[in-house]
Design a protein around this motif. Structure first.
Motif, PDB file in Angstrom:
ATOM      1  N   ASN A  68       0.758  -1.235   0.015  1.00  0.00           N
ATOM      2  CA  ASN A  68      -0.064   0.107  -0.049  1.00  0.00           C
ATOM      3  C   ASN A  68       0.839   1.230  -0.037  1.00  0.00           C
ATOM      4  N   GLN A 100       0.920  -6.183  11.849  1.00  0.00           N
ATOM      5  CA  GLN A 100       0.788  -7.515  12.391  1.00  0.00           C
ATOM      6  C   GLN A 100       1.578  -8.198  13.133  1.00  0.00           C
ATOM      7  N   TYR A 127       7.103  -2.809   4.684  1.00  0.00           N
ATOM      8  CA  TYR A 127       7.088  -4.250   4.413  1.00  0.00           C
ATOM      9  C   TYR A 127       8.486  -4.751   3.839  1.00  0.00           C
ATOM     10  N   SER A 171       5.583  -5.691   9.366  1.00  0.00           N
ATOM     11  CA  SER A 171       4.094  -5.137   9.316  1.00  0.00           C
ATOM     12  C   SER A 171       3.619  -4.814  10.678  1.00  0.00           C
ATOM     13  N   GLN A 188       4.017 -13.159   5.364  1.00  0.00           N
ATOM     14  CA  GLN A 188       4.549 -11.972   4.235  1.00  0.00           C
ATOM     15  C   GLN A 188       3.492 -11.576   3.648  1.00  0.00           C
ATOM     16  N   CYS A 189       2.088 -11.976   3.953  1.00  0.00           N
ATOM     17  CA  CYS A 189       1.015 -11.106   3.083  1.00  0.00           C
ATOM     18  C   CYS A 189      -0.139 -10.704   3.597  1.00  0.00           C
ATOM     19  N   GLY A 190      -0.257 -11.337   4.964  1.00  0.00           N
ATOM     20  CA  GLY A 190      -1.510 -10.610   5.633  1.00  0.00           C
ATOM     21  C   GLY A 190      -2.886 -11.054   5.407  1.00  0.00           C
ATOM     22  N   GLY A 222       0.124   1.976   7.526  1.00  0.00           N
ATOM     23  CA  GLY A 222      -0.485   0.895   8.538  1.00  0.00           C
ATOM     24  C   GLY A 222      -1.129  -0.441   7.955  1.00  0.00           C
ATOM     25  N   MET A 223      -1.377  -0.149   6.640  1.00  0.00           N
ATOM     26  CA  MET A 223      -2.158  -1.107   5.968  1.00  0.00           C
ATOM     27  C   MET A 223      -1.138  -2.132   4.934  1.00  0.00           C
ATOM     28  N   SER A 224       0.115  -1.668   4.908  1.00  0.00           N
ATOM     29  CA  SER A 224       1.274  -2.283   4.148  1.00  0.00           C
ATOM     30  C   SER A 224       1.392  -3.809   4.601  1.00  0.00           C
ATOM     31  N   GLY A 225       0.947  -4.271   5.650  1.00  0.00           N
ATOM     32  CA  GLY A 225       1.181  -5.502   5.978  1.00  0.00           C
ATOM     33  C   GLY A 225       0.083  -6.470   5.324  1.00  0.00           C
ATOM     34  N   ASN A 226      -0.486  -5.726   4.285  1.00  0.00           N
ATOM     35  CA  ASN A 226      -1.701  -6.843   3.778  1.00  0.00           C
ATOM     36  C   ASN A 226      -1.454  -6.345   2.166  1.00  0.00           C
ATOM     37  N   LEU A 227      -0.938  -7.475   1.432  1.00  0.00           N
ATOM     38  CA  LEU A 227      -0.594  -7.539   0.079  1.00  0.00           C
ATOM     39  C   LEU A 227      -2.057  -7.727  -0.750  1.00  0.00           C
TER      40      LEU A 227
END
Lengths: 755, 163, 352
Positions: free
Chosen positions: A690, C102, C239, C100, B46-48, B131-136
């Motif tokens: 993102n 998480q 990340y 990340s 690695q993708c969330g 903050g949302m970069s841990g979700n590909l």
């Protein structure tokens, strides 16, 4: 019966409250945000066992030993499948029954032909046991040297490239044109192997019910897959049911069945229980195709005024040792810029990798980043603004064929995109823009293009006694929005509101929708649905106009229009009756029609059919450290009729982000000694996150295309990547004055080398 | 040997007898409790896609042993809506078309709920992106995701103010 | 993942006793250990789950002003602890630039200190790796090594330590409290990790079964709070592991540097404290020339271990940038993109 009411020529009269063109929210959105959308691996039938494959760590050679006993001794392991005990197949995995049947590995022998090839499979009561069982197999190999890289062996000219293009195409005399040009540039660009990396790994849940096979697996080609399975397992296609209501991304990677899926089915056969096999992320880098690496050399010539005289685009590509698939990286050059002479040539090497296959915007994605870079380099050599240069070389007809375009609103894309972006403020000279903090700023652009294709698809439409409709086609939603767009077309085709129509898709027992790929699915299936709707309306009209009791009696089919669940007299819209009334009087429970979507050969002969676009990108680059960030991007696209602007916008932006990825991020890193991919994971195979995607917008310009298909649809799935990758690369060059020709652009390319 | 694990899953207390300590929270949810809304994209953090809330915090369920979570409260995508009433984040994801294929979506949504709980991003789009970069998202619905998170956060803030 | 014996002690003493068995490993949140186990890189026979040991979850300030962070404090909790972040901003910034949200919510500070390298040849069990399988060789040496070490490497191993957190800890003289069967001891963070030498499998000075129970930041490190940054260069804007990172802290008086702290990440098998550079900075004017001389000194011994020569000028320039950013002052609020070079630093660019 040929309907007199020629719906295929002018669908507009059918529409009432027009579903087509509305920015409706995704109809599958609710299922997807609540977690109830069921993807293949979400199925847990009773009695399920888990299968995990062991894969090869060498790229070429033989498996000489597997510790089957160790695996079997692990608690929970039920069976180990190797070439020694895997059930027989009726078809040959190395056979080639049709050009779209790609060879695969299903334990047919002990040969290893690439790293990550399945070499055995462990079946267990739990996923944990199957996973550990596979690890305990500890294979031993007889390895042969791996052939890796674009210089791996003797290059040869492939028989054909892409979907049957010649490996050598000449329009005019390119050597003469280049020799006679005032300015010439020659530049070589490299792109690495790309892997689809859909978020959903390939998965299969397979269950044999006697001789019948029921599977859940994501596929972009249900009926084609069914046919291949029928051939491989020696059973009738009707004995196979494939369910694929949702794909967790496809991008070309789920177009064809691959070895691991066949192994899942074989495992279910071997143990007589349902089996689930979910391919581990790292194992996806092998049997499912990838985009071939390319090395492309472009030679461009231009006259003193900046008009292109000749372009020679040569591509070195790779295929596997056992299959032929050739990335048509150079072909974009035939269709985009006007030049007196254009030549494309290819050569290829064989590598010990899985077979490269279609990846989103096959051929054009890597071809476009090279062409758009080279065109920018030439514009710079001519002292011209990159957009002015492109406009100067605007192709009014398709350059290589001389055919007129069926439609081409690229000029409008250039104009509107440039205005939205503020392009004309751009200084010509590189490395002259800075932001307030001193970061280098660069603006780059690229032309987007993708062919407007159609394959062949079928649909069935039904109007039920209550006046509601059912439309069916075995179509595929891999995120592009098929569930929604086809429902919109279906509703319009039956002149009903969306909530009055049930649209069914995603299983192999529905009419063949062809393959979801080539940006052709909406055009193909949309046309089929449109025609099926027209056929059923025509039947209904026939019923009414030939019935003396109907207010429509005697109107003739051409004298009837369908609107809002009713047929009306064209000459007096006050006279008409509802579908339900017509069916009730005729004593019918329902009436059915079918339609197909196929390309019109005459139109294709006469016209060149392509979507176009213009993409503008701004990047910031740290002048000392070389880190890059795309800060702004605008894409203007002309893609014919837009069925659902909301979903199309998402598709286009998604494609543009793939463009960022090609330019700056993604790359499979292969160890040349072993052929193993060293970053076969999402931590180090970088796709954008993102934070890599700041302000980005896409919009479409109006484009009416009366020739591509009755609905005027051209497709948007892939065009977003093309142009975008080049735009980002060109923006980096403009920011830094450094032209990087090996993609992705890395920090090592841009870090200041001095002190 | 069995390990007893007591969990509250979407508010429902469960006592599980786990026969294998290797089972991750993700595989427990998907393969044993058949709560398949939570997705496995990489199984390696690695993708969330596997993001769930543990005691209100977002974590990757693929890198967590179920046996270690004894006593924890787990919230998955299935536990977010109140009956037919969607959570504001779910609503916003539909409204902003913050999804395409939908496979990463449950993880994105749980991550967004976690992000809002953390209260560190505010309405700053840049902080939301980070903050949302841990979700590909390979479909790359990032623009819609950021809009949806900000929109949902505003809705939740309004609700809090009203309450 | 292999089968293992799972035990869940309630106290440190129980944990240490349980970890005395051969093949035992401590399990904190598992964000790194489970990843390694899934890849069969490590196959422990026993997991000693320490996550339920309450005494290891506190952040405390002791009488002398040192801050003591329990080993099981989660990365995110430490970074978002307002008082901690105010006093040790570069540490907070490093924490928030890692992985990340998480993973930061799960990962523990103790675990982070023992995070294993991301060298692909270490992860790939089919490759030769002296760290994973002593004596097997190093396939990275002639392999894909653009991300590998440029300082302190050996022919046996060119891997780097991937931790962000450890870099400012090294810079600010953190101390690690360790407990084992023979009692409690302290190790300077800087001395915790070992360079590869001929025994790259030995990554730290911890004896088998020793447990990190806490990390201490000395009160004196607060002196840098107004001028401390962590910056991280990476191929993706979030990340992603660092290509190179740097932590810098300054104590300034009238434009002159009283004290400096500097450490690098992504360049060596350990967080790389640049003592010589610090010494050169002390007493110098806080200006570009001083920073360049320090950078020069910090990388003087650097040599490429493969296709990574670019990391040397990169590290130099990053040091200059980090020192400049530190000089300009700790931002009043954590930057939106922690540690990013794009977290604006007006006027800090070398060639601007």
């Amino acid at each position: 019966m040929t309907p007199e009411l020629n719906l295929s020529r002018d669908p507009a009269h059918l529409r009432h409250g027009s579903n087509i063109g509305q920015p409706l929210s995704r109809v599958d959105g609710l299922a997807k945000v609540t977690g109830t959308a069921r993807y293949a691996a979400d199925n847990n039938p009773p009695g399920l066992l888990y299968a995990v494959t062991a894969v090869s760590s060498i790229a070429r050679g033989r498996v000489v030993a597997l510790d089957v006993d160790a695996a079997k001794a692990h608690p929970g392991v039920v069976e180990v499948m190797t070439p020694a005990n895997r059930p027989a197949l009726a078809g040959d995995p190395d056979g080639k029954p049709n050009p779209f049947a790609f060879r695969f590995e299903a334990l047919q022998n002990d040969r290893v032909r690439y790293a990550n090839q399945p070499i055995a499979l462990v079946i267990a009561e739990s996923l944990e046991a199957a996973t550990e069982g596979a690890a305990l197999l500890a294979p031993r190999y007889e390895a042969e040297p791996a052939r890796i890289g674009l210089d791996a062996g003797d290059a040869y000219v492939p028989p054909v490239v892409g979907m049957g293009f010649p490996a050598e195409s000449h329009h005019g005399d390119v050597e003469a044109a280049l020799a006679g040009s005032d300015r010439q540039i020659t530049a070589t660009y490299e792109t690495p192997a790309h892997y689809h990396n859909a978020m959903e790994p390939h998965a299969i849940v397979a269950e044999w019910q006697g001789d019948k096979l029921v599977i859940d697996t994501p596929t972009q080609g249900l009926v084609m897959m069914r046919g291949r399975l029928a051939e491989l397992f020696g059973i009738a296609p009707e004995s196979i049911l494939i369910r694929s209501p949702y794909l967790g991304g496809g991008f070309g990677g789920k177009g064809f069945i691959a070895g691991p899926q066949i192994l899942g089915i074989l495992a279910a056969k071997l143990v007589g229980r349902p089996v689930k096999l979910v391919v581990r992320r790292e194992q996806l880098y092998g049997p499912f195709g990838h985009r071939s690496p390319t090395r492309q050399t472009l030679r461009l010539g231009a006259d003193g005024a900046g008009r292109l005289s000749g372009i020679h685009h040569h591509a070195r590509i790779a295929t596997s040792s056992f299959e032929d698939f050739y990335e048509a990286a150079a072909h974009v050059t035939h269709t985009l810029y006007a030049a007196e002479a254009i030549a494309t040539t290819y050569d290829a090497v064989r590598m010990d990798t899985g077979t490269p296959l279609f990846v989103r915007a096959p051929g054009i994605a890597p071809g476009s980043i090279a062409l758009e870079s080279a065109v920018d380099e030439m514009a710079e050599a001519c002292g011209l603004d990159p957009l002015a240069f492109r406009v100067k070389n605007y192709a009014e007809v398709e350059p290589s064929t001389g055919k007129p375009f069926s439609s081409k609103a690229l000029r409008e894309c250039y104009t509107q995109g440039a205005e939205r972006f503020g392009w004309w403020e751009r200084p010509l000279k590189a490395r002259t823009m800075r932001d307030k903090d001193g970061f280098l700023v660069g603006w780059g652009m690229g032309t987007a293009t993708f062919h407007a294709l159609m394959f062949a698809g079928q649909a069935r439409a039904v109007i039920r006694r209550d006046g509601s409709g059912v439309v069916e086609s075995g179509a595929h939603d891999m995120g592009q929005g098929a569930w929604t767009a086809f429902a919109q077309i279906a509703a319009d085709s039956l002149a009903l509101e969306l909530d009055q129509v049930t649209f069914k898709a995603g299983t192999s027992d529905l009419p063949d929708a062809g393959i979801a790929g080539g940006s052709a699915h909406t055009a193909t299936v949309g046309t089929a649905i449109h025609n099926a709707g027209a056929a059923v309306i025509a039947k209904l009209a026939e019923l009414a106009t030939s019935d003396q009791r109907s207010p429509l009696f005697g109107a003739g089919n051409a004298g009837v229009i369908a609107r809002n669940g009713r047929l009306l007299r064209r000459d007096d819209e006050g006279r008409g009756e509802s579908y339900a009334d017509i069916l009730a009087r005729a004593g019918l429970d329902q009436i059915e029609g079918s339609g197909s979507g196929v390309p019109d050969p005459a139109a294709n002969e006469q016209y060149a059919m392509h979507s176009h676009g213009a993409v503008f990108a701004e990047v910031k680059v740290d002048p000392d450290l070389g880190q890059v960030r795309v800060t702004r991007m605008v894409g203007a696209f002309a893609a014919g009729r837009i069925i659902n602007p909301k979903l199309v916008n998402s598709q286009l932006i998604g494609g543009m982000i793939w463009g960022i990825s090609l330019a700056l991020h993604e790359e499979a890193v292969t160890d040349r000694r072993t052929g193993r991919i060293m970053n076969a994971n999402l931590g180090e195979y970088h796709v954008p996150v993102n934070a890599d995607v700041p302000a980005i917008e896409a919009f479409t310009v109006a484009e009416h295309d009366p020739f591509v298909n009755p609905l005027g649809i051209k497709g948007v799935g892939e065009i977003g990547i093309t142009g975008s990758a080049g735009a980002v690369a060109n923006a980096v060059a403009h920011a830094t004055g450094i032209r990087v020709r090996r993609f992705p652009v890395r920090i090592s390319d841009l870090v200041r080398s001095g002190h | 040997m069995n390990w007893t694990v007591r969990l509250a899953v979407n508010g429902e207390p469960r006592t599980l007898a786990l026969d294998d300590p290797r089972v991750t929270l993700l595989d427990l949810l998907r393969e044993r409790l058949h709560l398949t809304g939570t997705k496995k994209g990489c199984d390696r953090g690695q993708c969330g896609a596997c993001t769930v809330l543990v005691d209100g915090r977002r974590i990757n369920s693929c890198l967590t042993l179920a046996v270690s979570l004894d006593g924890a409260a787990i919230t998955t995508i299935e536990g977010l809506a109140q009956g037919d009433r969607l959570h504001p984040v779910q609503e916003a994801f539909i409204a902003h078309d913050a999804l395409q294929c939908g496979f990463c979506t449950p993880g994105q949504i749980m991550s967004a709920v976690g992000l809002i709980n953390e209260g560190q991003a505010g309405d700053d789009p840049e902080r939301v992106r980070e903050g949302m970069s841990g979700n590909l998202c390979r479909c790359s619905a990032y623009v819609g995701i950021v809009e949806a998170v900000r929109d949902a956060q505003a809705t939740l803030t309004d609700k809090e103010r009203a309450a | 993942m292999n089968r293992f014996d799972y035990v869940k002690p309630a106290t440190v003493a129980e944990a240490i006793a349980a970890a005395g068995a051969p093949g035992a490993a401590y399990l904190a949140s598992g964000t790194n250990l489970l990843d390694l186990m899934k890849g069969n890189v490590v196959r422990p026979e026993r997991l000693v789950d320490i996550t339920h040991i309450k005494e290891l979850t506190r952040i405390e300030t002791s009488g002398n002003g040192d801050v003591r962070i329990g080993a099981l404090v989660r990365n995110a909790d430490l970074a978002y602890d307002a008082s901690f972040a105010k006093d040790f901003p570069a540490v907070a910034e490093a924490l928030l630039s890692g992985a990340s949200a998480q993973l930061r919510n799960a990962a523990t500070v103790g675990g982070n200190l023992l995070q294993r390298t991301r060298c692909a040849y270490f992860y790939d069990t089919a490759s030769a790796c002296n760290k994973r399988a002593p004596g097997s060789g190093c396939d990275a040496r002639d392999g894909e090594n653009s991300q590998h070490a440029v300082l302190g490497w050996s022919e046996a191993c060119i891997a780097t330590n991937p931790s962000d957190f450890c870099v400012p800890l090294a810079a600010f003289d953190a101390v690690v409290e360790v407990e084992g069967a023979s009692g409690r001891r302290e190790v300077a963070l800087e001395a915790l990790h070992l360079l590869t030498g001929t025994t790259p499998d030995r990554e730290s000075v911890l004896a088998p079964g020793e447990l990190i129970v806490a990390i201490r930041l000395p009160a004196a490190a607060r002196a840098f709070a107004k001028h401390a940054r962590y910056l991280k260069v990476r191929e993706r804007n979030s990340y992603a592991f660092a290509v190179v990172s740097a932590a810098a802290g300054l104590v300034l008086e009238n434009g002159s540097i009283q004290q400096a702290r500097l450490a690098l990440g992504g360049v060596a098998a350990k967080p790389w404290r640049a003592h010589e550079a610090e010494a050169l900075l002390a007493g110098q004017p806080a200006e570009h020339g001083s920073f360049e001389r320090a950078a020069e000194a910090a990388l003087r011994e650097a040599t490429p271990s493969g296709d990574n020569a670019y990391k040397i000028p990169l590290a130099r320039q990053l040091i200059v940038r980090a020192l400049q950013a530190a000089m300009q002052g700790t931002p009043s609020r954590m930057p939106a993109l922690p540690a990013s070079p794009f977290s604006a630093v007006p006027g800090a660019l070398h060639d601007a």
